[in-house]
Design a protein around this motif. Structure first.
Motif, PDB file in Angstrom:
ATOM      1  N   LEU A  64     -36.336  71.488 -63.893  1.00  0.00           N
ATOM      2  CA  LEU A  64     -36.598  72.533 -64.885  1.00  0.00           C
ATOM      3  C   LEU A  64     -38.032  72.422 -65.394  1.00  0.00           C
ATOM      4  O   LEU A  64     -38.695  73.437 -65.639  1.00  0.00           O
ATOM      5  CB  LEU A  64     -35.610  72.420 -66.046  1.00  0.00           C
ATOM      6  CG  LEU A  64     -35.751  73.473 -67.154  1.00  0.00           C
ATOM      7  CD1 LEU A  64     -35.650  74.885 -66.589  1.00  0.00           C
ATOM      8  CD2 LEU A  64     -34.685  73.250 -68.232  1.00  0.00           C
ATOM      9  N   GLN A  65     -38.515  71.197 -65.550  1.00  0.00           N
ATOM     10  CA  GLN A  65     -39.907  70.996 -65.955  1.00  0.00           C
ATOM     11  C   GLN A  65     -40.858  71.672 -64.967  1.00  0.00           C
ATOM     12  O   GLN A  65     -41.800  72.360 -65.370  1.00  0.00           O
ATOM     13  CB  GLN A  65     -40.230  69.502 -66.037  1.00  0.00           C
ATOM     14  CG  GLN A  65     -41.687  69.214 -66.393  1.00  0.00           C
ATOM     15  CD  GLN A  65     -42.034  67.729 -66.323  1.00  0.00           C
ATOM     16  OE1 GLN A  65     -41.293  66.942 -65.720  1.00  0.00           O
ATOM     17  NE2 GLN A  65     -43.137  67.346 -66.927  1.00  0.00           N
ATOM     18  N   ASP A  66     -40.602  71.483 -63.680  1.00  0.00           N
ATOM     19  CA  ASP A  66     -41.450  72.103 -62.659  1.00  0.00           C
ATOM     20  C   ASP A  66     -41.411  73.627 -62.763  1.00  0.00           C
ATOM     21  O   ASP A  66     -42.438  74.303 -62.632  1.00  0.00           O
ATOM     22  CB  ASP A  66     -40.996  71.672 -61.263  1.00  0.00           C
ATOM     23  CG  ASP A  66     -41.246  70.198 -60.994  1.00  0.00           C
ATOM     24  OD1 ASP A  66     -42.083  69.604 -61.702  1.00  0.00           O
ATOM     25  OD2 ASP A  66     -40.594  69.642 -60.088  1.00  0.00           O
ATOM     26  N   GLU A  67     -40.214  74.166 -62.995  1.00  0.00           N
ATOM     27  CA  GLU A  67     -40.050  75.618 -63.107  1.00  0.00           C
ATOM     28  C   GLU A  67     -40.824  76.159 -64.309  1.00  0.00           C
ATOM     29  O   GLU A  67     -41.515  77.177 -64.225  1.00  0.00           O
ATOM     30  CB  GLU A  67     -38.562  75.949 -63.257  1.00  0.00           C
ATOM     31  CG  GLU A  67     -38.236  77.423 -63.206  1.00  0.00           C
ATOM     32  CD  GLU A  67     -38.204  77.974 -61.793  1.00  0.00           C
ATOM     33  OE1 GLU A  67     -38.325  79.203 -61.642  1.00  0.00           O
ATOM     34  OE2 GLU A  67     -38.078  77.177 -60.846  1.00  0.00           O
ATOM     35  N   CYS A  87     -39.896  58.166 -67.391  1.00  0.00           N
ATOM     36  CA  CYS A  87     -40.988  58.459 -68.317  1.00  0.00           C
ATOM     37  C   CYS A  87     -42.286  58.708 -67.554  1.00  0.00           C
ATOM     38  O   CYS A  87     -42.987  59.695 -67.801  1.00  0.00           O
ATOM     39  CB  CYS A  87     -41.158  57.302 -69.297  1.00  0.00           C
ATOM     40  SG  CYS A  87     -42.549  57.512 -70.433  1.00  0.00           S
ATOM     41  N   VAL A  88     -42.592  57.831 -66.622  1.00  0.00           N
ATOM     42  CA  VAL A  88     -43.819  57.966 -65.832  1.00  0.00           C
ATOM     43  C   VAL A  88     -43.793  59.259 -65.023  1.00  0.00           C
ATOM     44  O   VAL A  88     -44.785  59.991 -64.951  1.00  0.00           O
ATOM     45  CB  VAL A  88     -43.997  56.752 -64.896  1.00  0.00           C
ATOM     46  CG1 VAL A  88     -45.147  56.990 -63.922  1.00  0.00           C
ATOM     47  CG2 VAL A  88     -44.244  55.490 -65.712  1.00  0.00           C
ATOM     48  N   ARG A  89     -42.639  59.558 -64.440  1.00  0.00           N
ATOM     49  CA  ARG A  89     -42.514  60.785 -63.640  1.00  0.00           C
ATOM     50  C   ARG A  89     -42.765  62.023 -64.495  1.00  0.00           C
ATOM     51  O   ARG A  89     -43.473  62.945 -64.081  1.00  0.00           O
ATOM     52  CB  ARG A  89     -41.120  60.855 -63.018  1.00  0.00           C
ATOM     53  CG  ARG A  89     -40.880  62.121 -62.206  1.00  0.00           C
ATOM     54  CD  ARG A  89     -39.498  62.121 -61.578  1.00  0.00           C
ATOM     55  NE  ARG A  89     -39.218  63.369 -60.886  1.00  0.00           N
ATOM     56  CZ  ARG A  89     -38.080  63.636 -60.255  1.00  0.00           C
ATOM     57  NH1 ARG A  89     -37.107  62.722 -60.224  1.00  0.00           N
ATOM     58  NH2 ARG A  89     -37.901  64.801 -59.648  1.00  0.00           N
ATOM     59  N   ALA A  90     -42.192  62.038 -65.697  1.00  0.00           N
ATOM     60  CA  ALA A  90     -42.348  63.193 -66.588  1.00  0.00           C
ATOM     61  C   ALA A  90     -43.805  63.387 -67.001  1.00  0.00           C
ATOM     62  O   ALA A  90     -44.335  64.502 -66.965  1.00  0.00           O
ATOM     63  CB  ALA A  90     -41.470  63.015 -67.820  1.00  0.00           C
ATOM     64  N   ALA A  95     -45.709  66.474 -68.718  1.00  0.00           N
ATOM     65  CA  ALA A  95     -45.043  66.452 -70.026  1.00  0.00           C
ATOM     66  C   ALA A  95     -45.991  65.862 -71.074  1.00  0.00           C
ATOM     67  O   ALA A  95     -46.717  64.908 -70.790  1.00  0.00           O
ATOM     68  CB  ALA A  95     -43.765  65.628 -69.958  1.00  0.00           C
ATOM     69  N   VAL A  96     -45.970  66.421 -72.280  1.00  0.00           N
ATOM     70  CA  VAL A  96     -46.865  65.922 -73.326  1.00  0.00           C
ATOM     71  C   VAL A  96     -46.325  64.657 -73.974  1.00  0.00           C
ATOM     72  O   VAL A  96     -47.081  63.890 -74.576  1.00  0.00           O
ATOM     73  CB  VAL A  96     -47.120  66.992 -74.409  1.00  0.00           C
ATOM     74  CG1 VAL A  96     -47.858  68.176 -73.829  1.00  0.00           C
ATOM     75  CG2 VAL A  96     -45.826  67.438 -75.066  1.00  0.00           C
ATOM     76  N   ASP A  97     -45.003  64.420 -73.852  1.00  0.00           N
ATOM     77  CA  ASP A  97     -44.426  63.195 -74.416  1.00  0.00           C
ATOM     78  C   ASP A  97     -43.040  62.979 -73.826  1.00  0.00           C
ATOM     79  O   ASP A  97     -42.424  63.896 -73.275  1.00  0.00           O
ATOM     80  CB  ASP A  97     -44.338  63.288 -75.942  1.00  0.00           C
ATOM     81  CG  ASP A  97     -44.447  61.918 -76.615  1.00  0.00           C
ATOM     82  OD1 ASP A  97     -44.170  60.904 -75.933  1.00  0.00           O
ATOM     83  OD2 ASP A  97     -44.811  61.865 -77.799  1.00  0.00           O
ATOM     84  N   PHE A  98     -42.561  61.744 -73.954  1.00  0.00           N
ATOM     85  CA  PHE A  98     -41.228  61.367 -73.476  1.00  0.00           C
ATOM     86  C   PHE A  98     -40.634  60.485 -74.563  1.00  0.00           C
ATOM     87  O   PHE A  98     -41.007  59.320 -74.706  1.00  0.00           O
ATOM     88  CB  PHE A  98     -41.337  60.616 -72.148  1.00  0.00           C
ATOM     89  CG  PHE A  98     -40.023  60.371 -71.459  1.00  0.00           C
ATOM     90  CD1 PHE A  98     -39.572  61.227 -70.462  1.00  0.00           C
ATOM     91  CD2 PHE A  98     -39.237  59.270 -71.797  1.00  0.00           C
ATOM     92  CE1 PHE A  98     -38.368  60.994 -69.809  1.00  0.00           C
ATOM     93  CE2 PHE A  98     -38.032  59.032 -71.155  1.00  0.00           C
ATOM     94  CZ  PHE A  98     -37.592  59.899 -70.159  1.00  0.00           C
ATOM     95  N   ILE A  99     -39.739  61.057 -75.374  1.00  0.00           N
ATOM     96  CA  ILE A  99     -39.191  60.367 -76.539  1.00  0.00           C
ATOM     97  C   ILE A  99     -37.730  60.024 -76.297  1.00  0.00           C
ATOM     98  O   ILE A  99     -36.944  60.869 -75.854  1.00  0.00           O
ATOM     99  CB  ILE A  99     -39.313  61.247 -77.800  1.00  0.00           C
ATOM    100  CG1 ILE A  99     -40.782  61.609 -78.044  1.00  0.00           C
ATOM    101  CG2 ILE A  99     -38.724  60.540 -79.011  1.00  0.00           C
ATOM    102  CD1 ILE A  99     -40.981  62.586 -79.181  1.00  0.00           C
TER     103      ILE A  99
END
Length: 218
Positions: A64-67, A87-90, A95-99
């Motif tokens: 979904l991120q890619d879309e 996290c690294v993949r995102a 991605a601006v952050d991974f919480i």
């Protein structure tokens, strides 16, 4: 239209908490329980940011991120997953952050404000790029040649010799280029050529210390 924060999470309680946190920060929230629900209902033109879970009922959060990235939507992950690889993949995918949940509401709000700033900056860059391209396409083939040679640092005399035209003709074309590109500054013209990816890296490097935001006249 006010930019919206899109929330996609399959857990109703988590979704409600995120929505309450977003609205308490003065931002507009739109919630969805699946990737399909979001993609079928939301246009990206007013989406400032999407808050995604890694695991969704009908999709992988990274897909979904890619879309959304293709639609120009900034992504922030909020998830119970604590895998460093995820996290690294995102982050590598933009991605601006991974919480990780649970988290403090203040942490989410700070991340959201940063994400919104990034989204607005990216949108402004896309709009500026589109405007530059539109102005460039108004140039005639000869004016484009002069634009490139001027931006590369060549003098009018050198351009005239290369194109086998008079210096007066070069000056006329140069004036038309400046007018159509809506600038009076040579440095701004170089930055425009750089933004349009017309210049070789050697030319761009020579102007790095003078670079700044491109100001487009009306």
């Amino acid at each position: 239209m006010e930019p919206a924060i899109l929330i996609v999470n399959g857990d109703p309680s988590v979704r409600r908490w995120i929505e309450a946190t977003v609205t308490s920060a003065g931002l507009q929230a739109r919630s969805f329980d699946s990737a399909a629900a979001l993609l079928s209902q939301v246009a990206s033109d007013n989406a400032a940011c999407a808050i995604l879970d890694v695991s969704l009922p009908d999709a992988n959060g990274f897909d979904l991120q890619d879309e959304l990235a293709r639609a120009g939507v900034t992504v922030l992950f909020l998830t119970r997953e604590r895998c460093l690889t995820s996290c690294v993949r995102a982050i590598k995918a933009g991605a601006v952050d991974f919480i990780s949940l649970p988290c403090d509401a203040g942490e989410l709000v700070r991340a959201l404000h940063y994400a919104v700033r990034q989204a607005l900056w990216s949108r402004a860059q896309r709009e500026q790029s589109s405007e530059l391209r539109s102005r460039y396409e108004q140039l005639t083939p000869r004016e484009r040649e002069v634009f490139l040679l001027v931006s590369s640092g060549m003098l009018n005399k050198q351009i005239a010799e290369q194109l086998d035209i008079s210096e007066v003709t070069v000056q006329i074309h140069r004036g038309r280029v400046m007018r159509k590109m809506s600038t009076r500054s040579f440095a701004a013209l170089v930055r425009m050529a750089d933004a349009l990816r017309l210049l070789p890296q050697s030319c761009v490097t020579a102007w790095d210390d003078q670079r700044g935001p491109i100001e487009l006249a009306g």
